[in-house]
Design an enzyme around this catalytic site. Sequence first.
Site: not given
Ligand code: GLA
Length: 693
Positions: A440, A497
């Site tokens: 990430d 997301d």
């Molecule tokens: C980001 C990612 C999510 C999740 C969160 C975890 O927002 O896009 O899918 O993994 O971090 O903190």
Amino acid sequence: MSRHFRIDDARQTLVLAAKGDRLPQVVYWGARLPDGEDLDTLHAAHAIDVTGGMLDENPDLSLCPEATRSFPGQPGLILRDSDGTPLLPKFCYQSHSQDAALALIYSDAANGLTLTFSFAIDPDTHMITCRTALDATRPVHLHWLAAPVLPAPQHADEMIDFAGRWIGEFQTNRTAWSAGMRYRENRTGRTGHEHFPGLIVPCRGATNTQGEAYAFHYGWSGGHRMIAEELPDGRRQIQWGHAARMETAPATRFETAPLYITYSDSGLNGCATAFQRHLRDRIVTWPKPDSPRPVHYNCWEAVYFDHKIPVLQDIANRAAALGAERFVLDDGWFGQRDDDTRSLSDWTVDARKYPDGLHPLIDHVHRLGMSFGIWFEPEMINEDSDIHRAHPDWVLGSEDQTLGRQQKALNMALPEVRDYLYDRMSAILRDYPIDYIKWDHNRVLPMPDAAQTRGSYALLDRLRTDFPMVEIESCASGGGRIDFGIMQRTQRVWLSDSNDALERLRIQHDAALFLPMAVTGSHVGPRHCHTSGRVLDMSFRAWVAAQRHMGFEMDPRELDETETATLKEVTAWWKANRDWMCGADILRLDSADPAVLAEQQLARDKDRFVVFAGKAATSTQISPRPLRLTGLDPQATYRITLANRNTLHRLSRGTTALKTEALKLSGAYLMNHGITLPWSFPERMWVVEGQRL
Ligand code: GLA
């Protein structure tokens, strides 16, 4: 004297020509020319006339337009000597070579500079990969270096580039061509939701399925600049490069990222399939190329930071029963990570949550027949972390900078930072049988810095070399780091997301202009969507996920019997079809009804296809408009079936043949008239399977 170079595949030809020793320019790029075309004549024919108010000769729109040659637009190179004096280069032919790739070397002896352009064409994917490198005899400061500069077609009225936001990636912008320039510069330091580095120039009348189009993608994760400029004389130039001034230190060598370009005579789909194929078959390296893409389960929207082993084991049982094959443990397993204010960079397992380490969970997941994946956000650090307390100097940017999600970025240009991250991550990968990382990157950088991106790439490359069987997913708050540079090092993108199937349908549709099914993650979200508040039917949620690399990301304990049965059924369908779909082209259909977003996934041998027709809104008219297919053999007969006719609603009362039987129809009929689908609610998907007989 004129010098020319030609590259071809079966679909396109690109011709470069130069007057004497000057830099070459693209004098033709488009549909394939006859082998015997006389390039001297072509070059002469290309020259444009001169009238009053013009220079006596039109300055070339060369691969790197030079400010010193009266070029009336943006130059391709801007640099200063190490003492800050602006340099005004003027390049002359030095040498060239043409085997697998074309390399052209031009030098400027007075300023001690050399420019190298390279072009490679892939006959199978129709992708041309090109880049520019600059060498200097002593360190110089670079402000701007464009990848090979290309002309844009004159018979185009508009251009399509991309914007977006968190949970709203890949939004297309259509801008009319007019005098002056469209200038996109991404100074966020990552590819970004806001600035996917792609451009499509459709020629007049082009649609998804027909007409000519030219497309560009800059394969770099650190932020780019794009210039699409109409010069005063009407010519148009396209420039791509790193965002300006990203090189903070003087150096003797600079190189652009690869610029991927393609010409299509089959509409936007010709560009899309070139990108899809090139990404899947040439850019991504697959640890297990012959293994099917596993159905994912990701626990983020089920438990967030609240990790309890028995709960996760229960969830894993249910996910496996639904058909999941890989369990991904998301954020919350390390340091003291109870919320997003702390612990980033403390990459040790949280002994409060996992007193015996991750083994009890991983063993359980393995017993269920699933593999195990884990979340990291390597480039980031919270002020509330052991590493920040020990090494505040490892942070990128000033101490008083604005935080993003309560975090700062680590300075990835520092070898000690990369070593630290490598040690922590490799320890986890050695201690546990992990075959997948969700990587990430949840904030923009305090400033763009090419060394930061190179540092991230170096860490990825080192981990990939030492753990070649571990797959990596590129995530950045969803689709904030998607480009061919990161995809050289990863195998999947977390596109967004947004697990809202309605939003996802649109995002997937537009992302398919570049991304194949095999790399595009798509998960079935919770009944009450966490990012939109919408409540969507399970059938719609499941089919939208089944369009791409399928997964689940809800708490399976919420599912009722009907939802469970539907999800199992669609997952089984996906597993039965994923192998051929992974190698298929995604063709966006020209839907006659703007409420319907439709695509056709067509096997490379054209023997089978599946159409996903997503009804994103209520239609204006009462009956569905026929949906024209594409890319079929007009003479062949296809057997088409409605795969999900069990979702027919009782309000669909008519006799549309597809509702009750498989139909045998010619490719000509399917492409010219189209499929007549049954009536349906909005927020539903029809799935039609086709097989050549
Ligand atoms: C980001 C990612 C999510 C999740 C969160 C975890 O927002 O896009 O899918 O993994 O971090 O903190």
